[in-house]
Design an enzyme around this catalytic site. Structure first.
Site, PDB file in Angstrom:
ATOM      1  CE1 TYR A  93      -0.163   3.820  12.117  1.00  0.00           C
ATOM      2  CE2 TYR A  93       0.366   4.703   9.959  1.00  0.00           C
ATOM      3  CZ  TYR A  93      -0.389   3.875  10.765  1.00  0.00           C
ATOM      4  OH  TYR A  93      -1.359   3.078  10.192  1.00  0.00           O
ATOM      5  N   PRO A  95      -0.710  -5.561   3.966  1.00  0.00           N
ATOM      6  CG  PRO A  95      -0.040  -3.996   2.369  1.00  0.00           C
ATOM      7  CD  PRO A  95      -0.447  -4.116   3.806  1.00  0.00           C
ATOM      8  N   GLY A 146       5.629  -8.169   6.043  1.00  0.00           N
ATOM      9  CA  GLY A 146       6.862  -8.605   5.393  1.00  0.00           C
ATOM     10  C   GLY A 146       6.974 -10.122   5.268  1.00  0.00           C
TER      11      GLY A 146
HETATM   12  N1  LIG Z   1      -5.688   0.890   9.917  1.00  0.00           N
HETATM   13  C1  LIG Z   1      -4.876   0.193  10.680  1.00  0.00           C
HETATM   14  O1  LIG Z   1      -5.216  -0.179  11.806  1.00  0.00           O
HETATM   15  C2  LIG Z   1      -3.501  -0.131  10.204  1.00  0.00           C
HETATM   16  C3  LIG Z   1      -2.713  -1.088  10.890  1.00  0.00           C
HETATM   17  C4  LIG Z   1      -1.459  -1.379  10.379  1.00  0.00           C
HETATM   18  C5  LIG Z   1      -0.993  -0.757   9.229  1.00  0.00           C
HETATM   19  N2  LIG Z   1      -1.760   0.165   8.601  1.00  0.00           N
HETATM   20  C6  LIG Z   1      -1.323   0.822   7.335  1.00  0.00           C
HETATM   21  O2  LIG Z   1      -0.998  -0.204   6.413  1.00  0.00           O
HETATM   22  C7  LIG Z   1       0.315   0.035   5.887  1.00  0.00           C
HETATM   23  C8  LIG Z   1       0.966  -1.272   5.532  1.00  0.00           C
HETATM   24  O3  LIG Z   1       1.175  -2.066   6.681  1.00  0.00           O
HETATM   25  P1  LIG Z   1       2.620  -2.345   7.273  1.00  0.00           P
HETATM   26  O4  LIG Z   1       3.591  -1.371   6.741  1.00  0.00           O
HETATM   27  O5  LIG Z   1       2.501  -2.455   8.732  1.00  0.00           O
HETATM   28  O6  LIG Z   1       2.911  -3.834   6.793  1.00  0.00           O
HETATM   29  P2  LIG Z   1       3.152  -4.485   5.343  1.00  0.00           P
HETATM   30  O7  LIG Z   1       2.994  -3.477   4.272  1.00  0.00           O
HETATM   31  O8  LIG Z   1       2.355  -5.737   5.301  1.00  0.00           O
HETATM   32  O9  LIG Z   1       4.676  -4.928   5.452  1.00  0.00           O
HETATM   33  C9  LIG Z   1       5.702  -4.040   5.746  1.00  0.00           C
HETATM   34  C10 LIG Z   1       6.972  -4.853   5.974  1.00  0.00           C
HETATM   35  O10 LIG Z   1       7.363  -5.498   4.780  1.00  0.00           O
HETATM   36  C11 LIG Z   1       8.694  -5.093   4.427  1.00  0.00           C
HETATM   37  N3  LIG Z   1       8.671  -4.904   2.979  1.00  0.00           N
HETATM   38  C12 LIG Z   1       7.949  -3.983   2.299  1.00  0.00           C
HETATM   39  N4  LIG Z   1       8.138  -4.132   0.971  1.00  0.00           N
HETATM   40  C13 LIG Z   1       9.011  -5.164   0.819  1.00  0.00           C
HETATM   41  C14 LIG Z   1       9.582  -5.788  -0.312  1.00  0.00           C
HETATM   42  N5  LIG Z   1       9.303  -5.392  -1.555  1.00  0.00           N
HETATM   43  N6  LIG Z   1      10.444  -6.818  -0.108  1.00  0.00           N
HETATM   44  C15 LIG Z   1      10.738  -7.236   1.142  1.00  0.00           C
HETATM   45  N7  LIG Z   1      10.212  -6.688   2.268  1.00  0.00           N
HETATM   46  C16 LIG Z   1       9.354  -5.648   2.093  1.00  0.00           C
HETATM   47  C17 LIG Z   1       8.981  -3.839   5.192  1.00  0.00           C
HETATM   48  O11 LIG Z   1      10.335  -3.739   5.542  1.00  0.00           O
HETATM   49  P3  LIG Z   1      11.290  -2.602   4.877  1.00  0.00           P
HETATM   50  O12 LIG Z   1      10.992  -1.336   5.604  1.00  0.00           O
HETATM   51  O13 LIG Z   1      12.657  -3.129   5.137  1.00  0.00           O
HETATM   52  O14 LIG Z   1      10.949  -2.541   3.443  1.00  0.00           O
HETATM   53  C18 LIG Z   1       8.144  -4.027   6.454  1.00  0.00           C
HETATM   54  O15 LIG Z   1       8.837  -4.787   7.415  1.00  0.00           O
HETATM   55  C19 LIG Z   1       1.013   0.794   7.028  1.00  0.00           C
HETATM   56  O16 LIG Z   1       2.181   1.439   6.564  1.00  0.00           O
HETATM   57  C20 LIG Z   1      -0.084   1.700   7.491  1.00  0.00           C
HETATM   58  O17 LIG Z   1      -0.173   2.837   6.656  1.00  0.00           O
HETATM   59  C21 LIG Z   1      -3.006   0.479   9.054  1.00  0.00           C
END
Ligand SMILES: NC(=O)c1ccc[n+]([C@@H]2O[C@H](COP(=O)([O-])OP(=O)(O)OC[C@H]3O[C@@H](n4cnc5c(N)ncnc54)[C@H](OP(=O)(O)O)[C@@H]3O)[C@@H](O)[C@H]2O)c1
Length: 290
Positions: free
Chosen positions: A66, A215, A219
């Site tokens: 990252y 999850p 977003g």
């Molecule tokens: N193992 C893998 O291959 C892999 C791949 C992808 C991700 N991951 C892990 O999974 C975690 C979660 O995935 P992700 O961060 O990509 O996606 P996510 O959790 O599905 O969604 C994140 C997005 O949602 C927004 N968001 C978060 N909380 C919110 C709320 N309460 N209200 C409105 N918008 C909200 C965030 O924007 P804001 O910043 O504006 O809140 C961001 O744009 C990552 O951080 C990473 O640690 C692992």
């Protein structure tokens, strides 16, 4: 008012020294565009991480890819600035990806490189062992036995406590278990896309944690036009909270790690621990998947 505390989601135990509140946090939003380069406001990134333990979050998912490295560096700095120096925080780290530019991810499982990544991550995070270390992707150019073999060896050396794999099917998991003790799996999974239901069931049966990535579907499940709006109103909750509450109810082994760069969103997400969906609403939500 109900207390804002990730502990309200219940706990998951890896071992006696590694028990986490089931609602965690992921650092992937703390980078530049395309998960490449620094986050524009370094202090803001550090402040979001420092807020997590105040809300009872004690599981933080990260990866050296990252940025690369930026999210881990912010995490390392934030840990050092926490009153307890971050000792209450459990980290899940991931290795096995090359980054050549924004949006470019190249699985790379050379065992020498995996070992280097673990060693450099420990230096960045200020730790002497990884509590949970994921193979981020299966590099099909390298035998799986070698990729997991080096991680198992590092486990025997005491550098890694628990090993996980990411984006593995049930058959892949069975193959992985031949070469290492697998205690966790991290796959794409959310209320709108739960094609990996069989992996969740397998994880639950074999005492593996399941960390669902995306999850909130990056977003889309949380924003103003979320398909979860209607049911959210019924629970006087946000759409993000409904998406996370569905995951928490789906299996006791699921540990959601929503990503955000915003303290208000972090608080909003933690409040999902207080949302208890009825069985009927859980079923209705489960049928949202196309
Ligand atoms: N193992 C893998 O291959 C892999 C791949 C992808 C991700 N991951 C892990 O999974 C975690 C979660 O995935 P992700 O961060 O990509 O996606 P996510 O959790 O599905 O969604 C994140 C997005 O949602 C927004 N968001 C978060 N909380 C919110 C709320 N309460 N209200 C409105 N918008 C909200 C965030 O924007 P804001 O910043 O504006 O809140 C961001 O744009 C990552 O951080 C990473 O640690 C692992």
């Amino acid at each position: 008012m109900t207390e804002l505390n990730a502990a309200n989601a219940g706990t998951y135990k890896f071992d006696d020294d590694f028990v986490v509140n089931r609602l965690g946090y992921g650092t992937m939003q703390l980078t530049g565009p395309g998960v490449f380069g620094p986050f524009p406001d370094k202090q803001k990134a550090i402040d979001v991480i420092k807020e997590a333990p105040k809300l009872g979050i004690n599981l933080i998912d990260t990866a050296d890819s990252y940025g690369p490295w930026f999210a881990d560096r912010y995490l390392g700095e934030a840990l050092r600035e926490m009153p307890d120096k971050g000792h209450s925080i459990h980290i899940s780290e991931k290795v096995g990806q090359l980054r050549h530019g924004p949006g470019i991810w190249i699985p790379f499982g050379d065992p020498k490189y995996l070992r280097q990544e673990v060693e450099s991550s420990l230096l960045t995070l200020g730790r002497d062992h990884e509590e949970l270390l994921f193979l981020h992707r299966w590099d099909t150019n390298v035998p799986l036995s070698e990729q997991l073999g080096v991680l198992q060896k590092m486990k025997e050396e005491g550098k890694i406590k628990h090993i996980g794999v990411s984006q593995f099917s049930v058959d892949d998991l069975k193959a992985a278990q031949k070469y290492a003790d697998i205690d966790a799996v991290e796959n794409l999974y959310n209320v709108g896309n739960h094609k990996d239901d069989d992996v969740v069931d397998y994880a639950e049966k074999h005492h593996m944690a399941f960390l669902p990535w995306f999850p909130l579907d990056t977003g889309k499940l949380a924003g103003a036009n979320s398909p979860l709006d209607k049911i959210a109103k019924k629970y006087n909750a946000s759409s993000a909270q409904i998406a996370l509450a569905w995951l928490l109810k789906r299996s006791p082994n699921i540990l959601p790690i929503p990503g955000t760069s915003n303290v208000d969103h972090l608080k909003d997400n933690v409040a999902a621990a207080n949302v208890k969906l009825s069985d009927d609403d859980f079923k209705t939500l489960s049928n949202l998947q196309k």
